[in-house]
Design a protein around this motif. Structure first.
Motif, PDB file in Angstrom:
ATOM      1  N   GLY A 282       0.773  -1.229   0.000  1.00 60.18           N
ATOM      2  CA  GLY A 282       0.000   0.000   0.000  1.00 60.18           C
ATOM      3  C   GLY A 282       0.807   1.284   0.000  1.00 60.18           C
ATOM      4  O   GLY A 282       0.309   2.331   0.421  1.00 60.18           O
ATOM      5  N   ASN A 283       2.048   1.226  -0.461  1.00 58.47           N
ATOM      6  CA  ASN A 283       2.916   2.405  -0.468  1.00 58.47           C
ATOM      7  C   ASN A 283       3.216   2.870  -1.881  1.00 58.47           C
ATOM      8  O   ASN A 283       3.008   2.147  -2.863  1.00 58.47           O
ATOM      9  N   ASP A 284       3.744   4.091  -1.944  1.00 60.53           N
ATOM     10  CA  ASP A 284       4.161   4.682  -3.217  1.00 60.53           C
ATOM     11  C   ASP A 284       5.652   4.979  -3.196  1.00 60.53           C
ATOM     12  O   ASP A 284       6.244   5.219  -2.135  1.00 60.53           O
ATOM     13  N   ILE A 285       6.240   4.973  -4.386  1.00 62.41           N
ATOM     14  CA  ILE A 285       7.539   5.622  -4.599  1.00 62.41           C
ATOM     15  C   ILE A 285       7.274   6.824  -5.491  1.00 62.41           C
ATOM     16  O   ILE A 285       6.700   6.682  -6.581  1.00 62.41           O
ATOM     17  N   PHE A 286       7.639   7.990  -5.016  1.00 58.95           N
ATOM     18  CA  PHE A 286       7.431   9.228  -5.764  1.00 58.95           C
ATOM     19  C   PHE A 286       8.723   9.617  -6.483  1.00 58.95           C
ATOM     20  O   PHE A 286       9.789   9.699  -5.869  1.00 58.95           O
ATOM     21  N   THR A 287       8.606   9.822  -7.773  1.00 62.12           N
ATOM     22  CA  THR A 287       9.721  10.297  -8.590  1.00 62.12           C
ATOM     23  C   THR A 287       9.361  11.698  -9.053  1.00 62.12           C
ATOM     24  O   THR A 287       8.514  11.869  -9.933  1.00 62.12           O
ATOM     25  N   ILE A 288       9.987  12.695  -8.484  1.00 60.31           N
ATOM     26  CA  ILE A 288       9.595  14.084  -8.736  1.00 60.31           C
ATOM     27  C   ILE A 288      10.646  14.731  -9.638  1.00 60.31           C
ATOM     28  O   ILE A 288      11.716  15.145  -9.184  1.00 60.31           O
ATOM     29  N   THR A 289      10.321  14.805 -10.908  1.00 61.91           N
ATOM     30  CA  THR A 289      11.260  15.320 -11.900  1.00 61.91           C
ATOM     31  C   THR A 289      10.555  16.310 -12.818  1.00 61.91           C
ATOM     32  O   THR A 289       9.348  16.199 -13.051  1.00 61.91           O
ATOM     33  N   GLN A 290      11.303  17.263 -13.314  1.00 59.43           N
ATOM     34  CA  GLN A 290      10.764  18.284 -14.224  1.00 59.43           C
ATOM     35  C   GLN A 290       9.449  18.823 -13.658  1.00 59.43           C
ATOM     36  O   GLN A 290       8.426  18.882 -14.332  1.00 59.43           O
ATOM     37  N   TRP A 291       9.531  19.256 -12.406  1.00 59.11           N
ATOM     38  CA  TRP A 291       8.354  19.430 -11.561  1.00 59.11           C
ATOM     39  C   TRP A 291       8.040  20.873 -11.228  1.00 59.11           C
ATOM     40  O   TRP A 291       6.899  21.183 -10.867  1.00 59.11           O
ATOM     41  N   TYR A 292       8.983  21.753 -11.302  1.00 58.63           N
ATOM     42  CA  TYR A 292       8.774  23.141 -10.890  1.00 58.63           C
ATOM     43  C   TYR A 292       8.846  24.040 -12.132  1.00 58.63           C
ATOM     44  O   TYR A 292       9.552  23.740 -13.091  1.00 58.63           O
ATOM     45  N   PRO A 293       8.102  25.133 -12.169  1.00 63.13           N
ATOM     46  CA  PRO A 293       8.252  26.083 -13.277  1.00 63.13           C
ATOM     47  C   PRO A 293       9.710  26.571 -13.336  1.00 63.13           C
ATOM     48  O   PRO A 293      10.246  27.058 -12.347  1.00 63.13           O
ATOM     49  N   ARG A 294      10.346  26.415 -14.468  1.00 68.14           N
ATOM     50  CA  ARG A 294      11.777  26.703 -14.568  1.00 68.14           C
ATOM     51  C   ARG A 294      12.077  27.473 -15.833  1.00 68.14           C
ATOM     52  O   ARG A 294      11.421  27.304 -16.868  1.00 68.14           O
ATOM     53  N   LEU A 295      13.097  28.310 -15.757  1.00 71.91           N
ATOM     54  CA  LEU A 295      13.442  29.194 -16.857  1.00 71.91           C
ATOM     55  C   LEU A 295      13.938  28.426 -18.076  1.00 71.91           C
ATOM     56  O   LEU A 295      14.739  27.496 -17.953  1.00 71.91           O
ATOM     57  N   CYS A 296      13.448  28.821 -19.224  1.00 76.11           N
ATOM     58  CA  CYS A 296      14.011  28.317 -20.469  1.00 76.11           C
ATOM     59  C   CYS A 296      15.379  28.966 -20.706  1.00 76.11           C
ATOM     60  O   CYS A 296      15.704  29.997 -20.114  1.00 76.11           O
ATOM     61  N   VAL A 297      16.129  28.371 -21.566  1.00 71.98           N
ATOM     62  CA  VAL A 297      17.416  28.951 -21.932  1.00 71.98           C
ATOM     63  C   VAL A 297      17.193  30.088 -22.931  1.00 71.98           C
ATOM     64  O   VAL A 297      16.424  29.952 -23.890  1.00 71.98           O
ATOM     65  N   TYR A 298      17.851  31.198 -22.679  1.00 68.36           N
ATOM     66  CA  TYR A 298      17.948  32.282 -23.664  1.00 68.36           C
ATOM     67  C   TYR A 298      19.404  32.324 -24.096  1.00 68.36           C
ATOM     68  O   TYR A 298      20.303  32.519 -23.264  1.00 68.36           O
ATOM     69  N   SER A 299      19.669  32.087 -25.376  1.00 61.38           N
ATOM     70  CA  SER A 299      21.047  31.912 -25.832  1.00 61.38           C
ATOM     71  C   SER A 299      21.349  32.745 -27.056  1.00 61.38           C
ATOM     72  O   SER A 299      20.455  33.300 -27.707  1.00 61.38           O
ATOM     73  N   ASP A 300      22.641  32.801 -27.394  1.00 61.54           N
ATOM     74  CA  ASP A 300      23.085  33.559 -28.561  1.00 61.54           C
ATOM     75  C   ASP A 300      22.681  32.894 -29.867  1.00 61.54           C
ATOM     76  O   ASP A 300      22.563  33.543 -30.896  1.00 61.54           O
ATOM     77  N   PHE A 301      22.456  31.567 -29.852  1.00 63.14           N
ATOM     78  CA  PHE A 301      22.216  30.867 -31.115  1.00 63.14           C
ATOM     79  C   PHE A 301      20.748  30.626 -31.432  1.00 63.14           C
ATOM     80  O   PHE A 301      20.407  30.239 -32.542  1.00 63.14           O
ATOM     81  N   GLN A 302      19.830  30.836 -30.451  1.00 59.70           N
ATOM     82  CA  GLN A 302      18.416  30.637 -30.765  1.00 59.70           C
ATOM     83  C   GLN A 302      17.487  31.577 -30.028  1.00 59.70           C
ATOM     84  O   GLN A 302      16.271  31.481 -30.178  1.00 59.70           O
ATOM     85  N   GLY A 303      18.036  32.519 -29.247  1.00 57.15           N
ATOM     86  CA  GLY A 303      17.156  33.340 -28.431  1.00 57.15           C
ATOM     87  C   GLY A 303      16.499  32.473 -27.372  1.00 57.15           C
ATOM     88  O   GLY A 303      17.157  31.632 -26.755  1.00 57.15           O
ATOM     89  N   TRP A 304      15.197  32.654 -27.156  1.00 54.31           N
ATOM     90  CA  TRP A 304      14.496  31.814 -26.195  1.00 54.31           C
ATOM     91  C   TRP A 304      14.266  30.413 -26.751  1.00 54.31           C
ATOM     92  O   TRP A 304      13.896  30.249 -27.918  1.00 54.31           O
ATOM     93  N   GLN A 305      14.494  29.408 -25.931  1.00 53.78           N
ATOM     94  CA  GLN A 305      14.076  28.051 -26.276  1.00 53.78           C
ATOM     95  C   GLN A 305      12.564  28.022 -26.117  1.00 53.78           C
ATOM     96  O   GLN A 305      12.047  28.166 -25.027  1.00 53.78           O
ATOM     97  N   ASN A 306      11.860  27.855 -27.229  1.00 57.28           N
ATOM     98  CA  ASN A 306      10.401  27.928 -27.137  1.00 57.28           C
ATOM     99  C   ASN A 306       9.708  26.713 -27.724  1.00 57.28           C
ATOM    100  O   ASN A 306       8.563  26.785 -28.151  1.00 57.28           O
ATOM    101  N   LYS A 307      10.399  25.566 -27.727  1.00 59.31           N
ATOM    102  CA  LYS A 307       9.771  24.334 -28.169  1.00 59.31           C
ATOM    103  C   LYS A 307       8.925  23.742 -27.046  1.00 59.31           C
ATOM    104  O   LYS A 307       9.317  23.758 -25.886  1.00 59.31           O
ATOM    105  N   GLN A 308       7.796  23.178 -27.413  1.00 65.72           N
ATOM    106  CA  GLN A 308       6.939  22.529 -26.422  1.00 65.72           C
ATOM    107  C   GLN A 308       7.567  21.216 -25.959  1.00 65.72           C
ATOM    108  O   GLN A 308       8.220  20.512 -26.734  1.00 65.72           O
TER     109      GLN A 308
END
Length: 751
Positions: A201-227
Motif C-alpha cells: 500500500g505504499n508509493d515511490i514518488f519520482t519528482i522530476t521536471q516538476w517546478y516552473p523553470r526558466l528556459c534557456v535564452y542563448s546567442d544561437f536561438q534566443g528563447w528556447q520555445n519548443k513545447q
C-alpha cells in the motif's frame, strides 16, 4: 546527447554536386554549420564575447501523500547576462505534458486490433476524460514586492510579461506559486510521477521536471520555445538551488545536492551510519532493509522537512518513499571526496545492494578520466522502474524476483542504465553486453527502408524509431570515430578538450564537430555528413579479386584449386579486443571480486572453429618479359575491386589470410573514395600467397551486408531469436530466471 535542444543546427546533407559520383561526400560542411562569431569561434571554442544567463531558485514544496498532490512556492532570481534587453521571460511547465489541452496528446494516430491490451484501450479514451485533473495549476506570479505579474500559458510554456524591460547586466526577482496532481507514471508515462505497490500500500514518488523553470535564452536561438512533448530534452539555465521538501516523517528523500539538515531528519543511529559512510570505501546502509520494511507498515501523521542546496547546476530532481533503503560510500575523484549513494525498495534489494552504489562510483571514475573531474559532492542512483538522469541523481530500474534471484538481462540492464555510456560499461567488465555503441548494434536499424529512417540531426518529435536514432546510432558513430577513424589517442584528447571548453556552458553540435577537428588535426566533415546528416548505410562490397604473379611463359593459364581454411572466431566488437590487450584498464569486476556474481562465473558462451571448403580462382598474367626474376619472382600481386553499395563512405579494412595460416590487416582510409564515391580498385603486393580475403573482419564499420565482404564468397549464417511476450515492466526480473533454476538444481543435488 550533446545535440539535444538545438533546432537551428538540424539540417540535411546538402550535396555540392548531386549528379556526380564525386565531390559530394568529402566536401566541407560549409553553410550546413552556422557561421562563427564572437560568441562561438571557428575552432569550436567559446568566443571572446560568449555569455549565458544565470538563474537561482529558492523552493519550498510539500508532498501530500494521501491525495498525491505536490504544492510549491518558489522565488526566482534571474540574471540577464546577455547583451539584449528582455521584455518577457519564458518558463517551462513540463508537467503540462499531461494536461488534456496540450498538443502532444493529439499527435499520434491509433488503430484497433482483434486482441487489445487494457493499457492501450485506456490510451484511446479522449484526453479530456483520460487526463482530467492533471497538469500544473499556477496559483500566483508576483514580483519582489508581491504585486501580481501578467503571464500567459501556452501548453507546456509560460510567458511572464515584465512590467519594465530587463536591461543587460541586471537581474529580476519574482515568485511563482503552483500545484499539480502527481500522475501514475506507469499509466500516464512521463519522467516523473508515483508508482503504487499494492502489496504494502505504499508509493515511490519520482519528482522530476516538476517546478516552473526558466528556459534557456542563448546567442544561437534566443528563447528556447519548443513545447515539451515527453520525448525531447532541452538545455536549462545554470544556477544555484535552495530547496526545502516537506514529506511524511517516515519518508526518506533522495535529491539533487547536499542535505543540509541530516542531523534532524535522521535518527541518531542513522546519523552515525552516515558519518561512517562518509569515510568508507564499501557501501554502508544508512537506512537498513529491516528499517525500510518496518516503515512500510506505518503511516506517519507528522511531517518532516528535508533541506538541500546545490550550486551551479541546471536542474533539480528528487524521490521520496518510506520504502527506501539507503546506502552510501565515499569515492575520491582526483583527491576530492564524493558521496556515492543509492535508494531502493526491498523489491530491488538483491540487485541494488551489491551493485548500484559501486556502479555509480565506477561511472564517476571513468567519466572523470575522459571528460572533466566530477565537480559535485554527491552522485546517487534511485530505483524507480524508469530511467532518467538529472544533476547528481539518476532514476533507474532493476528488480529481482520475489525470492531475490534475478535474470542476467535485468542485472546488465540496470548496470547499463546507471552507467549510461558505452565506454564506461566496457571498463566495468570487458565484453559487457552494451545495448549501444558496438557497430553491430546499429546494423539492423541502418538496413531498414529509407522511409523509416531519419538523420541523427532531426527533431526528437519527428523520429519514428527513437531509441536507435537518438541513442544507438550516435553512440556507435562516436565509438567508430574513436576506434576506426581517429584512433584512441587523438579522439580522447579532442573529446577531453571539448569537455573542458564547454563544461557548465551551452554547446551546440557545431561546437562539438569543430572542436573535435581543431584538437585532433583530422578533417572529419565527411564523417559528420555521413553519420549525422544522412541516412545512408555502410555496405562496402568486395566484388572481385584478381591474382597476378610473374609468369615467363608465353601462354598464361587460369587455374582453380579447392582448399580448406580454418575460420577464426568471430570478433563482434573491436573495442572489446583492444581493451583486453590494454594492461592499463582495470576492470571493476576484476578489481572488486564482490561484483562477480552467478552470471559472471557462469558464462555459457563458447565459439568453436570450423573447417569449410571453398574454391578460389587464380589468374596468372605476363607482366613483362623483361622483368628480372630476382626482383618480382617471389611477389604476389592482388587487384581488389570494391563498390560502395550502401552509400556511406568508410575506411576499407582488409584481412589477408595466407596459405601458411597467418594473416595481416591493411587499413585504407575513407579518403580512398574521394575521386569515385561508388567504386574503386586497388593493387596490393604481398610476399606470401593469399588464400582468402575479407573486409571489415572485426565488424567495426557497421556494414549491413557481410555476405559481400569475402573472397571467395562465404555463406553468412542468419540468426533468429525465439522469445516470449514482453514482461509488463522493464527492469523486472522474470521469476523463472537462470539463477533461480541453478539454485534449485543445487538444492536437489544436496538432498
Amino acid at each position: 546527447m550533446f545535440f539535444v535542444g538545438v533546432p537551428n543546427i538540424i539540417g540535411q546533407n546538402i550535396k555540392n554536386n548531386p549528379e556526380s559520383n564525386h565531390a559530394n561526400k568529402f566536401e566541407q560542411l560549409g553553410t550546413i554549420l552556422p557561421s562563427p562569431n564572437d560568441f562561438r569561434t571557428a575552432s569550436g571554442a567559446p568566443g571572446s564575447n560568449y555569455w549565458q544567463q544565470k538563474v537561482d531558485y529558492k523552493i519550498v514544496c510539500e508532498l501530500d501523500e494521501t491525495n498525491r498532490v505536490l504544492t510549491g512556492d518558489e522565488t526566482i532570481t534571474y540574471f540577464n547576462q546577455s547583451p539584449d534587453v528582455l521584455t518577457y521571460l519564458w518558463l517551462q511547465l513540463d508537467e503540462n505534458e499531461h494536461h488534456s489541452k496540450s498538443g502532444n496528446n493529439y499527435f499520434d494516430g491509433s488503430v484497433m486490433d482483434s486482441v487489445m491490451d487494457v493499457q492501450y484501450l485506456k490510451q484511446l479514451a479522449p484526453p479530456e476524460k483520460r487526463l482530467a485533473g492533471l497538469g500544473v495549476n499556477i496559483q500566483a506570479v508576483k514580483d519582489a514586492k508581491g504585486k501580481p505579474m501578467a503571464y500567459t500559458i501556452n501548453q507546456t510554456m509560460m510567458r511572464i510579461d515584465l512590467p519594465s524591460p530587463l536591461l543587460p547586466k541586471s537581474k529580476i526577482n519574482f515568485s511563482v506559486t503552483w500545484s499539480y496532481k502527481i500522475p501514475d507514471r506507469l499509466e500516464f508515462r512521463g519522467r516523473g510521477g508515483y508508482e503504487y505497490f499494492q502489496k504494502d500500500g505504499n508509493d515511490i514518488f519520482t519528482i522530476t521536471q516538476w517546478y516552473p523553470r526558466l528556459c534557456v535564452y542563448s546567442d544561437f536561438q534566443g528563447w528556447q520555445n519548443k513545447q515539451f512533448t515527453g520525448r525531447g530534452e532541452f538545455a536549462l539555465t545554470f544556477g544555484d538551488f535552495d530547496v526545502s521538501i516537506k514529506v511524511p516523517s517516515d519518508h526518506v528523500v533522495a535529491a539533487t545536492g547536499e542535505c543540509e539538515n541530516v542531523n534532524s531528519v535522521l535518527t541518531p543511529t542513522q546519523l552515525q551510519r552516515w558519518k561512517s559512510a562518509k569515510v568508507s570505501n564499501e557501501p554502508i546502509e544508512i537506512v537498513t532493509l529491516e528499517e525500510a520494511k518496518k516503515a512500510e507498515q506505518s503511516r506517519s501523521k507528522t511531517t518532516k522537512t528535508w533541506q538541500f542546496k546545490a550550486k551551479n547546476i541546471r536542474d533539480f530532481a528528487w524521490g521520496s518513499s518510506r520504502k527506501f533503503v539507503w546506502d552510501a560510500m565515499q569515492k575520491k575523484i582526483e583527491g576530492k571526496p564524493v558521496m556515492c549513494m543509492s535508494f531502493y525498495a526491498k523489491e530491488a534489494y538483491g540487485l541494488y545492494r551489491p551493485y548500484s552504489t559501486k556502479v555509480v562510483a565506477h561511472a564517476l571514475e571513468v567519466y572523470s578520466k575522459f571528460t572533466i573531474p566530477y565537480p559535485y559532492p554527491v552522485a546517487q542512483s534511485v530505483e524507480a522502474l524508469n530511467g532518467m538522469e538529472y544533476p547528481m541523481i539518476c532514476f533507474n530500474y532493476g528488480r529481482t524476483a520475489e525470492d531475490g534471484t534475478y535474470s542476467e538481462d535485468t542485472k546488465n540492464g540496470m548496470i547499463g542504465v546507471i552507467i549510461h555510456e558505452y565506454l564506461a560499461e566496457q571498463h566495468f567488465e570487458n565484453g559487457f553486453p552494451s545495448r549501444g555503441g558496438s557497430p553491430s548494434d546499429i546494423v539492423d536499424y541502418m538496413r531498414l527502408p529509407k522511409n523509416q529512417l531519419e538523420p541523427i540531426m532531426t527533431n526528437s518529435e519527428n523520429i519514428i524509431r527513437f531509441g536507435p536514432n537518438a541513442y544507438t546510432k550516435p553512440a556507435t558513430a562516436l565509438n567508430i570515430l574513436r576506434e576506426t577513424i581517429m584512433g584512441r589517442t587523438l579522439f580522447d584528447f579532442a573529446f577531453k578538450e571539448y569537455s573542458k571548453r564547454w563544461a557548465f556552458k551551452h554547446p551546440t553540435p557545431a561546437d562539438f564537430f569543430r572542436t573535435m577537428e581543431d584538437a585532433s588535426g583530422v578533417d572529419l566533415d565527411w564523417f559528420w555528413r555521413g553519420w549525422f546528416y544522412d541516412i545512408e548505410p555502410v555496405d562496402i562490397s568486395l566484388d572481385s579479386v584478381k591474382y597476378f604473379q610473374v609468369n615467363y611463359d608465353k601462354n598464361p593459364t587460369q587455374k582453380s584449386d579447392t582448399i580448406k581454411i580454418k575460420s577464426p572466431k568471430p570478433i563482434d566488437d573491436l573495442s572489446v579486443l583492444r581493451n583486453s590487450q590494454d594492461a592499463s584498464i582495470l576492470y571493476a569486476t576484476t578489481v572488486d571480486k564482490t561484483l562477480q556474481d552467478f552470471y559472471f562465473k557462469n558464462k555459457p558462451y563458447k565459439t568453436k572453429d570450423s573447417v569449410v571448403k571453398i574454391t578460389m580462382n587464380r589468374y596468372d598474367s605476363l607482366l613483362s618479359p623483361a622483368v628480372k626474376r630476382e626482383k618480382f619472382g617471389n611477389q604476389f600481386f592482388y587487384q581488389l575491386h570494391f563498390s560502395n553499395k550502401g552509400g556511406l563512405v568508410m575506411p576499407i579494412i582488409i584481412q589477408w589470410n595466407f596459405t601458411d595460416g597467418t594473416n595481416e590487416i591493411d587499413r585504407i582510409p575513407a579518403e580512398i573514395w574521394r575521386k569515385n564515391e561508388e567504386r574503386v580498385e586497388k593493387v596490393f603486393i604481398k610476399s606470401k600467397e593469399v588464400q582468402s580475403v575479407s573486409i571489415d573482419p572485426f565488424k567495426e564499420t557497421a556494414d549491413i551486408d557481410l555476405s559481400n565482404n569475402h573472397f571467395p564468397k562465404k555463406i553468412i549464417p542468419s540468426k533468429f531469436k525465439v522469445f516470449q511476450s514482453k514482461m509488463k515492466y522493464r527492469g523486472q526480473s522474470h521469476p523463472d530466471n537462470l539463477m533461480k533454476r541453478a539454485k534449485a538444481t543445487e538444492k536437489e543435488l544436496k538432498k
